[in-house]
Enzyme design. Sequence first.
Site, PDB file in Angstrom:
ATOM      1  CD  GLU A  65       2.204  22.568  17.163  1.00 56.13           C
ATOM      2  OE1 GLU A  65       3.391  22.233  16.950  1.00 56.13           O
ATOM      3  OE2 GLU A  65       1.853  23.727  17.453  1.00 56.13           O
TER       4      GLU A  65
ATOM      5  N   PRO B   5       7.821  17.092  31.109  1.00 56.64           N
ATOM      6  CG  PRO B   5       9.940  17.754  31.838  1.00 56.64           C
ATOM      7  CD  PRO B   5       8.542  17.492  32.319  1.00 56.64           C
TER       8      PRO B   5
ATOM      9  CB  CYS C  72       5.710  20.270  14.798  1.00 57.55           C
ATOM     10  SG  CYS C  72       5.714  21.920  15.539  1.00 57.55           S
TER      11      CYS C  72
ATOM     12  CB  SER D 297       3.295  11.073  17.424  1.00 56.18           C
ATOM     13  OG  SER D 297       2.660  10.281  18.423  1.00 56.18           O
TER      14      SER D 297
ATOM     15  CD1 TRP E  78      11.271  13.416  21.811  1.00 59.81           C
ATOM     16  CD2 TRP E  78      12.572  14.619  20.451  1.00 59.81           C
ATOM     17  NE1 TRP E  78      11.109  12.926  20.527  1.00 59.81           N
ATOM     18  CE2 TRP E  78      11.893  13.658  19.679  1.00 59.81           C
ATOM     19  CE3 TRP E  78      13.449  15.495  19.804  1.00 59.81           C
ATOM     20  CZ2 TRP E  78      12.058  13.554  18.286  1.00 59.81           C
ATOM     21  CZ3 TRP E  78      13.624  15.396  18.425  1.00 59.81           C
ATOM     22  CH2 TRP E  78      12.936  14.434  17.684  1.00 59.81           C
TER      23      TRP E  78
END
Length: 526
Positions: free
Chosen positions: A263, A192, A297, A242, A167
Amino acid sequence: MPDVIVDPETDPRATYAVDPARVRALTARVVASGEPLTTHTPMTGAPLATLPTSTAADVTVAVARARAAQRRWAGVPLAQRSRLLLALHDLVLERRTELLDLVQLESGKARSHAFEEVADVAIVCRHYARRGPGHLAPQRHLGVFPLLTRSTEHHRAKGVVGIVSPWNYPLSLAVTDALPALLAGNAVVLRPDPQGTLTALAAVALMVEAGFPDDLVQVVLGPGETGRAVVAQTDYVCFTGSTATGREVAAAAGRRLVGASLELGGKNAVYVADDADLRRAVPGVLRACFASAGQLCVSAERLLVHEAVADEFVGRFLEAVAGLRLSTALDWDADMGSLVGPAQLERVLGHVDDAVAKGATVLAGGRPRPEIGPYVVEPTVLAGVTSAMACRDEETFGPVVSLYRVADDDAAVALANDTEYGLNASVWTRDVRRGRALAARIQAGTVNVNEGYAAAWGSIGSPMGGMKASGLGRRHGREGILKYTEAQNVTVQGLVNVADLPGLRGARYASALTGALRAMRAARLP
């Protein structure tokens, strides 16, 4: 924007919504028979859109459609595929206003940070349209017998690539992983995050308008169960999220013996050395910590400052933090926007409260600002953080940074590496040679020297990804497209068979081959 309903007689933020007709148009291609899902905008907490959701059976249908489309797409010349990427490049820039609105409405971020996503998609389109064909081109290699053995490396499409996107970057991370996969000849099934669905659907609509076949990119909607169905059925998996969920994705892909690119989380450090140019470092570090409200991130959550410049830097930095403009408006006036929702608000405030209760000092921020938006938190700087506090080692994923004073470069490197993560780092120094040397010692997939994150992220020709618990594989660069292919070695042997040379058998064959191997070494052949 005509697709957003705004009541001019009241606070327009109170009535942000997306026109239901527009939602129906965006979801028309989605295979969805599940229960409807209502999303909310972080700007106000009010409902944003009601969306259909996809069951596991719907995912099966989507994968089948994608697989049929991929067989046709694989026959499209590479030059034509590249032209479609350039057409998408132009459309994304042309339609940026709607995309910016949707990114803001779904993620809550400031408009300038939403524009980073638009620019990122355009840059990736251009890069792979220009460089991708070279990465995919067949390559000749030296065969076992020079001149007699002709070996060629080919790259064949995996088939159907499954992308589960997050998100926090609803445009960039839904699209930029798909582009090299498509160029390489694959189809894509995209799930998504529900909070980024409208943005992703708008981007896919632009892909179709640019000329990509209708069925080539399938979108399925829904929560985690839908994502797990995508992971369970596609030929390669690309996941951003995560570390805990990434481990599950890796295990599921491993059981099926399909590849995965992940990732994952980060606890990124920025180091301000004693010779840093503070005029550049202060605004650069500010952006590294608080872009997209820290929900990035590669953003910095640990600020390491050399004690020789700590007093001056911290004074300037806290002044800059206090001057940040917070807003949830669809305009360009904000320096920082909102967190995405109540769960993120709870996590961020929980980390701050835990740190304060255990002895940390709040140097700036630390408070929610509900008068601006229900999930807005002030940019926060903590000092005195210890290993007893959750924010020391856990990813906060919000506008909270912990300050540490360090005595020298060795202490900075040791602290930067004292984490299970290894995604991004930042070093600020006037001495670029010193910065490169420090970067080589930091265990992170990307290290920016005299920038926070955008320099490495935007350099699409170089790989991007994490070490340690921050993930597997890379996006961007050569690896970012070849991961979506199967390498195939096609070797043609001429004139004689490898193990059946005329008149040479047994010991005579071994002796002749030994001499040939020595000759090739002497000739410095690889």
